[in-house]
Enzyme design. Structure first.
Site, PDB file in Angstrom:
ATOM      1  N   THR A 123       0.841  -1.207   0.000  1.00 18.46           N
ATOM      2  CA  THR A 123       0.000   0.000   0.000  1.00 18.46           C
ATOM      3  C   THR A 123       0.872   1.251   0.000  1.00 18.46           C
ATOM      4  OG1 THR A 123      -0.100   0.246   2.398  1.00 18.46           O
ATOM      5  CG2 THR A 123      -1.715  -1.228   1.388  1.00 18.46           C
ATOM      6  N   CYS A 124       0.232   2.417  -0.254  1.00 17.87           N
ATOM      7  CA  CYS A 124       1.063   3.629  -0.254  1.00 17.87           C
ATOM      8  C   CYS A 124       1.140   4.287   1.112  1.00 17.87           C
ATOM      9  CB  CYS A 124       0.643   4.604  -1.337  1.00 17.87           C
ATOM     10  SG  CYS A 124      -1.080   4.685  -1.605  1.00 17.87           S
ATOM     11  N   ASP A 125       0.768   3.572   2.161  1.00 20.27           N
ATOM     12  CA  ASP A 125       0.915   4.100   3.517  1.00 20.27           C
ATOM     13  C   ASP A 125       2.323   3.794   4.018  1.00 20.27           C
ATOM     14  OD1 ASP A 125       0.831   4.716   6.148  1.00 20.27           O
ATOM     15  OD2 ASP A 125      -1.016   3.633   6.583  1.00 20.27           O
ATOM     16  N   SER A 126       3.007   4.825   4.528  1.00 22.04           N
ATOM     17  CA  SER A 126       4.396   4.552   4.938  1.00 22.04           C
ATOM     18  C   SER A 126       4.490   3.732   6.221  1.00 22.04           C
ATOM     19  CB  SER A 126       5.223   5.832   5.031  1.00 22.04           C
ATOM     20  OG  SER A 126       4.458   6.869   5.529  1.00 22.04           O
TER      21      SER A 126
ATOM     22  N   ASN B  17      -6.487   0.376   0.202  1.00 25.99           N
ATOM     23  CA  ASN B  17      -5.921   0.637  -1.139  1.00 25.99           C
ATOM     24  C   ASN B  17      -6.604  -0.195  -2.213  1.00 25.99           C
ATOM     25  OD1 ASN B  17      -2.436   1.687  -1.287  1.00 25.99           O
ATOM     26  ND2 ASN B  17      -4.013   2.370   0.093  1.00 25.99           N
TER      27      ASN B  17
END
Ligand SMILES: Cc1ncc(COP(=O)(O)O)c(C=O)c1O
Length: 416
Positions: free
Chosen positions: A342-345, A381
């Site tokens: 996902t694009c969550d850090s 996502n």
């Protein structure tokens, strides 16, 4: 020989290698691609047999929340195990699988009145309460034949998840609840507790049983009543990346306390993780590779919002092996960070992993992925849930004895 972290990791590596070499695993990966969870219900049966052998007088109720896959339910139902549910959905799942309601206990301490009504209508009679408002729901619902267990809270700072702050009461509050239940004509059959999940502390387990038994005796002496049930909850730990007390060792420590109680009370337990954690292996592949200021990063196709949700919710440190390392780790190697898709850090699975150089498409394998993984996964996502392929003939624990698998996998079953 006592297991060390290094020998444990080596054992886990060999277990992964044994599964990954089977026709079942290859067929599952060919069918589903990655990510895929490979589930071997025979491991669940093995763990149940170990529990029953170690604590023969305990009636086990598998905590369905930990892995609600139908193949797990079917394997345990076949063995005669009971079940512990926390919701109407879990009751419906058990109904669909033909589990009779007398084998089911409901241990969620806080429920909607309608959920209590539905559970009673489904035939469930054993419930947990830990406050007066909840007792009131049973009074209003007209459930005089329900067997109520008052949940006690025992702090376990060394548990992976301490469960004593959200639920459970002190002995004093419990005593008041029993008095209130008496006044309302409800039946408190006994007490339950959960020492905390992933509790690698047999003495704490024994102390919780001892304290509960002392409370039960005191109340029995004071009122002349007899309790019938003692529920010792879950909490048995599993070795993820470091050794923990084996369930036989925990049984050795708690049996001197528990054995005498078995003559007076029906003893229940609600194991979850210990039954299912080792039954599943996660196969992912590398989607991307990047060099960052802190070194090499690999991006996998499953992560914290998917099957690795056990990292977030349970603080698990999963082992992660490159497939090509499974037979024997080979140089060159480097420390790398493994991230989810996902694009969550926050979606970082593990840092400082010792890995060979990986390329896009390489397979990566994590063992011990059966507990608190698929059940806590999200679709963040827009990612689909990871399919679960049921391996029918892998038999992790038999693989050394009997060679590899013969028959192929069943269809991936949907998540409950
Ligand atoms: C009420 C209850 N029983 C049993 C379990 C299973 O615990 P474990 O997986 O630690 O055995 C849980 C886990 O949260 C729980 O809340």
């Amino acid at each position: 020989m006592n297991e060390t972290a290094a020998t444990l990791i080596d054992r886990r590596r060999r277990e992964c290698a044994a599964v990954m070499q089977t026709d079942d695993a290859r067929a599952a990966i060919a069918l589903h691609g990655t990510p895929v969870l490979l589930l071997d219900p025979s491991i669940v049966v093995r763990q149940y047999t170990r529990l029953r052998t170690a604590l023969p007088f305990v009636r086990f109720h598998y905590a369905v929340k930990v892995c609600a896959h139908p193949a797990v339910i079917a394997a345990l139902a076949e063995e005669g195990c009971g079940f512990d549910v926390a919701s109407g959905e879990e009751i419906a799942l058990l109904e669909r699988q033909g589990v009779a309601p007398h084998r089911v206990i409901h241990t969620h301490p806080v429920k909607k009145p309608a959920e209590i009504g539905a559970a009673l209508a489904a035939g469930i009679r054993t419930f947990v309460v830990d406050n007066e408002i909840e007792l009131e729901k049973f009074r209003r619902g007209g459930a005089p034949d329900a067997r109520l267990l008052v949940r006690l809270a025992y702090r376990s700072p060394h548990a992976g998840s301490d469960l004593s702050s959200k639920f459970g009461v002190s002995a004093e509050r419990a005593e008041a609840l029993v008095a209130r239940a008496d006044a309302w004509g409800l039946t408190v059959a006994g007490f339950s507790f959960h020492v905390g999940s992933q509790l690698d502390d047999p003495a704490r387990f024994a102390a919780a049983i001892r304290d509960t038994a002392a409370l039960m005796s005191r109340l029995e002496r004071a009122s002349g009543r007899r309790f019938t049930l003692l529920d010792i909850g879950g909490g048995f730990p599993i070795a993820y990346d470091r050794p923990v007390a084996a369930l036989e060792e925990i049984a050795r420590v708690i049996r001197p306390v528990l054995d005498p109680l078995a003559a007076r009370y029906e003893i229940l337990a609600e194991p979850g993780r210990v039954l299912v954690a080792e039954s599943a292996l996660l196969v992912t592949s590398v989607d991307g590779v990047a060099e960052r200021p802190d070194g090499r990063w690999y991006y996998l196709d499953d992560g914290l919002y998917g099957s690795y949700s056990n990292v977030l919710t349970e603080g698990v440190h999963p082992l992660v092996f490159a497939e090509r390392d499974l037979i024997a780790p080979a140089p060159p190697r480097r420390r790398a960070t493994l991230a989810g898709p996902t694009c969550d850090s926050a979606d970082v699975i593990a840092r400082d992993c010792d890995l060979p150089d990986l390329r896009v498409g390489d397979l990566v394998v994590s063992p011990v992925m059966g507990a608190y993984t698929s059940v806590t996964a999200t679709r963040f996502n827009g990612r689909p849930f990871t399919p679960v392929a049921v391996l029918t003939r892998v038999l992790l624990h038999h693989s050394r004895r009997s060679g590899m698998s013969r028959r192929s996998l069943s269809e991936a079953a949907p998540q409950a």
